[in-house]
Motif scaffolding. Sequence first.
Motif, mmCIF file in Angstrom:
data_model
loop_
_atom_site.group_PDB
_atom_site.id
_atom_site.type_symbol
_atom_site.label_atom_id
_atom_site.label_comp_id
_atom_site.label_asym_id
_atom_site.label_seq_id
_atom_site.Cartn_x
_atom_site.Cartn_y
_atom_site.Cartn_z
ATOM 1 N N GLN A 271 -65.143 89.936 -57.144
ATOM 2 C CA GLN A 271 -66.392 90.356 -56.504
ATOM 3 C C GLN A 271 -66.979 89.314 -55.549
ATOM 4 O O GLN A 271 -68.156 88.967 -55.633
ATOM 5 N N ASN A 272 -66.141 88.807 -54.644
ATOM 6 C CA ASN A 272 -66.648 87.822 -53.686
ATOM 7 C C ASN A 272 -66.456 88.234 -52.230
ATOM 8 O O ASN A 272 -66.337 87.399 -51.356
ATOM 9 N N ARG A 273 -66.420 89.540 -51.984
ATOM 10 C CA ARG A 273 -66.294 90.031 -50.605
ATOM 11 C C ARG A 273 -67.453 89.562 -49.737
ATOM 12 O O ARG A 273 -67.284 89.240 -48.572
ATOM 13 N N LYS A 274 -68.650 89.542 -50.313
ATOM 14 C CA LYS A 274 -69.840 89.133 -49.554
ATOM 15 C C LYS A 274 -69.706 87.699 -49.055
ATOM 16 O O LYS A 274 -70.039 87.400 -47.908
ATOM 17 N N LEU A 275 -69.204 86.809 -49.920
ATOM 18 C CA LEU A 275 -69.063 85.409 -49.539
ATOM 19 C C LEU A 275 -67.958 85.223 -48.501
ATOM 20 O O LEU A 275 -68.092 84.413 -47.589
ATOM 21 N N VAL A 276 -66.864 85.975 -48.660
ATOM 22 C CA VAL A 276 -65.785 85.894 -47.668
ATOM 23 C C VAL A 276 -66.296 86.400 -46.324
ATOM 24 O O VAL A 276 -66.016 85.809 -45.273
ATOM 25 N N GLY A 277 -67.057 87.477 -46.351
ATOM 26 C CA GLY A 277 -67.633 88.001 -45.106
ATOM 27 C C GLY A 277 -68.521 86.977 -44.436
ATOM 28 O O GLY A 277 -68.487 86.803 -43.211
ATOM 29 N N GLN A 278 -69.338 86.290 -45.224
ATOM 30 C CA GLN A 278 -70.200 85.236 -44.672
ATOM 31 C C GLN A 278 -69.377 84.156 -43.983
ATOM 32 O O GLN A 278 -69.675 83.742 -42.857
ATOM 33 N N ALA A 279 -68.323 83.679 -44.669
ATOM 34 C CA ALA A 279 -67.482 82.615 -44.116
ATOM 35 C C ALA A 279 -66.816 83.054 -42.818
ATOM 36 O O ALA A 279 -66.731 82.280 -41.847
ATOM 37 N N LEU A 280 -66.337 84.301 -42.785
ATOM 38 C CA LEU A 280 -65.658 84.802 -41.586
ATOM 39 C C LEU A 280 -66.628 84.933 -40.408
ATOM 40 O O LEU A 280 -66.270 84.629 -39.265
ATOM 41 N N ILE A 281 -67.840 85.371 -40.688
ATOM 42 C CA ILE A 281 -68.848 85.485 -39.622
ATOM 43 C C ILE A 281 -69.174 84.106 -39.049
ATOM 44 O O ILE A 281 -69.199 83.908 -37.831
ATOM 45 N N LEU A 282 -69.406 83.140 -39.935
ATOM 46 C CA LEU A 282 -69.735 81.783 -39.479
ATOM 47 C C LEU A 282 -68.578 81.159 -38.707
ATOM 48 O O LEU A 282 -68.781 80.522 -37.659
ATOM 49 N N ALA A 283 -67.351 81.333 -39.211
ATOM 50 C CA ALA A 283 -66.187 80.761 -38.534
ATOM 51 C C ALA A 283 -65.991 81.398 -37.167
ATOM 52 O O ALA A 283 -65.686 80.719 -36.177
ATOM 53 N N SER A 284 -66.164 82.706 -37.085
ATOM 54 C CA SER A 284 -65.996 83.411 -35.820
ATOM 55 C C SER A 284 -67.059 83.008 -34.802
ATOM 56 O O SER A 284 -66.760 82.743 -33.633
ATOM 57 N N GLU A 285 -68.312 82.939 -35.245
ATOM 58 C CA GLU A 285 -69.426 82.649 -34.334
ATOM 59 C C GLU A 285 -69.486 81.174 -33.928
ATOM 60 O O GLU A 285 -69.806 80.858 -32.779
ATOM 61 N N LEU A 286 -69.194 80.279 -34.858
ATOM 62 C CA LEU A 286 -69.350 78.851 -34.572
ATOM 63 C C LEU A 286 -68.064 78.199 -34.062
ATOM 64 O O LEU A 286 -68.119 77.276 -33.244
ATOM 65 N N LEU A 287 -66.912 78.666 -34.561
ATOM 66 C CA LEU A 287 -65.645 78.018 -34.207
ATOM 67 C C LEU A 287 -64.701 78.937 -33.441
ATOM 68 O O LEU A 287 -63.582 78.539 -33.113
ATOM 69 N N LYS A 288 -65.161 80.167 -33.176
ATOM 70 C CA LYS A 288 -64.335 81.167 -32.468
ATOM 71 C C LYS A 288 -62.989 81.381 -33.177
ATOM 72 O O LYS A 288 -61.944 81.497 -32.540
ATOM 73 N N HIS A 290 -60.054 83.145 -34.709
ATOM 74 C CA HIS A 290 -59.450 84.458 -34.448
ATOM 75 C C HIS A 290 -59.076 85.117 -35.759
ATOM 76 O O HIS A 290 -58.522 84.489 -36.653
ATOM 77 N N MET A 291 -59.382 86.407 -35.878
ATOM 78 C CA MET A 291 -58.998 87.147 -37.075
ATOM 79 C C MET A 291 -58.589 88.555 -36.682
ATOM 80 O O MET A 291 -59.111 89.129 -35.720
ATOM 81 N N ASN A 292 -57.641 89.104 -37.405
ATOM 82 C CA ASN A 292 -57.183 90.449 -37.093
ATOM 83 C C ASN A 292 -58.140 91.494 -37.646
ATOM 84 O O ASN A 292 -59.135 91.169 -38.293
ATOM 85 N N GLU A 293 -57.805 92.759 -37.408
ATOM 86 C CA GLU A 293 -58.711 93.850 -37.774
ATOM 87 C C GLU A 293 -58.991 93.901 -39.267
ATOM 88 O O GLU A 293 -60.094 94.217 -39.688
ATOM 89 N N GLY A 294 -57.993 93.566 -40.071
ATOM 90 C CA GLY A 294 -58.195 93.597 -41.515
ATOM 91 C C GLY A 294 -59.300 92.666 -41.954
ATOM 92 O O GLY A 294 -60.176 93.043 -42.747
ATOM 93 N N GLU A 296 -61.691 91.497 -40.062
ATOM 94 C CA GLU A 296 -62.962 91.867 -39.431
ATOM 95 C C GLU A 296 -63.742 92.879 -40.262
ATOM 96 O O GLU A 296 -64.972 92.902 -40.232
ATOM 97 N N LYS A 297 -63.042 93.707 -41.022
ATOM 98 C CA LYS A 297 -63.732 94.700 -41.854
ATOM 99 C C LYS A 297 -64.635 94.032 -42.883
ATOM 100 O O LYS A 297 -65.644 94.605 -43.301
ATOM 101 N N LEU A 298 -64.259 92.819 -43.292
ATOM 102 C CA LEU A 298 -65.050 92.112 -44.306
ATOM 103 C C LEU A 298 -66.358 91.567 -43.733
ATOM 104 O O LEU A 298 -67.227 91.134 -44.495
ATOM 105 N N THR A 299 -66.504 91.546 -42.419
ATOM 106 C CA THR A 299 -67.712 90.997 -41.796
ATOM 107 C C THR A 299 -68.764 92.066 -41.523
ATOM 108 O O THR A 299 -69.834 91.754 -41.010
ATOM 109 N N GLU A 300 -68.474 93.302 -41.875
ATOM 110 C CA GLU A 300 -69.365 94.405 -41.499
ATOM 111 C C GLU A 300 -70.532 94.601 -42.466
ATOM 112 O O GLU A 300 -71.470 95.310 -42.156
ATOM 113 N N GLY A 301 -70.465 93.979 -43.631
ATOM 114 C CA GLY A 301 -71.528 94.174 -44.618
ATOM 115 C C GLY A 301 -72.847 93.535 -44.204
ATOM 116 O O GLY A 301 -72.876 92.413 -43.685
#
Length: 388
Positions: A271-288, A290-294, A296-301
């Motif tokens: 049950q840590n999808r929320k935390l993974v989504g947070q990390a992916l959003i921060l990594a994408s926004e701050l460090l650009k 790259h992540m595939n579509e799979g 990216e779905k975790l960042t939609e919450g």
Amino acid sequence: MDNNYSLDLSCLSKELRLLLEILKTEDNDSIGVVKKELFIDIDWGGFLQLAWHHRVYPFIYSKLKKADDNRIPPYVIQTLCKEFKKNTLQMLLLSGEMEQVSELFTENQIRLLYLKGPVIAADIYGDISLRTSKDLDILISITDLKSAEELLLSIGYEKEVVPNFLNEWKWRRHHVVYFHPQKNIQLELHWRFQSFPMKEPKFNELWERKRVSTLTSYPVYFLGKEDLFLYLISHGARHGWFRLRWLLDIDQMLRKGLKLEDINSLLSKYQNRKLVGQALILASELLKTHMNEGWEKLTEGTDSKKIAQNAIDFIKGTESLETIMSSECYQYYSLSLKSNLQRFFVFLILFYPNSADPMTLRVPKPLHFLYFPLRPLLVVWRKTRKLS
């Protein structure tokens, strides 16, 4: 990531923006294409302070040392070089200690997994000099805790003295700190990734997925790639990602090709999808990152986006962890990471006595059970005295 969503980064300083821009670059040659305006009126002392605070100075130096760019003052490169060399020596020292402790524990039939340190630097960055580590973090089974402590004490380590009233450590702690005064090495002995009630794999499960490092001649074991990824995310999230080093770890693991299917089953189980989504959003926004579509779905919450934005308040400054964790802002943030059930357990743990209670009201040992019903009154009493 959702193309219609972006973090509010308006609070970031010019120095932090430049630091992030350099971290994003793929190679030394791309430093030259960093926008010229980012170098205007930079406080280079502040830039160095941020590189140190976020513990990314070895990685920054590796990018700047070959870059022929007169926009960066020579003393900045020289300072980074000096710190880079000091860190390399520290990592070599920790590597030697890591091997010795592994051999000692293995000879005494104690299984151990390294959570961080040189072995992680070698795995993620391919070079121990590119990541910092102030100590060694070891995970063992809680059933081996007493034996492991005896071994560490026998080779010169000293245990940090911490309050432990009515075995409160079982509910409020997840590791013990040891320090070797002659070697000047700190070691953290973990029996959990983080404190109860966060859900996480059992030690035997982690041991089954372990990897062996090629960094040392004697076998040194560390987490499987999926467990390491999720551990680094839980660790970074719990500390508000106040050091960019942890986010850079995630960026590097994704760049090396970690696939969502590698961790999908663990995401559902723990049950840590929320935390993974947070990390992916921060990594994408701050460090650009790259992540595939799979991914990216975790960042939609909505929850992931909210806690990602909240973490920016901790990332933007240079406050210590102690200062951050004592703030009301962090207390709210910490609760937002948890599920409703986990928040309920956190609330229940508040009623478990701690070492401050007998200092407030002394009760004979046979009557220590009374501290449980008295706990709310004692907490209120302390708060009242503090305010008066």
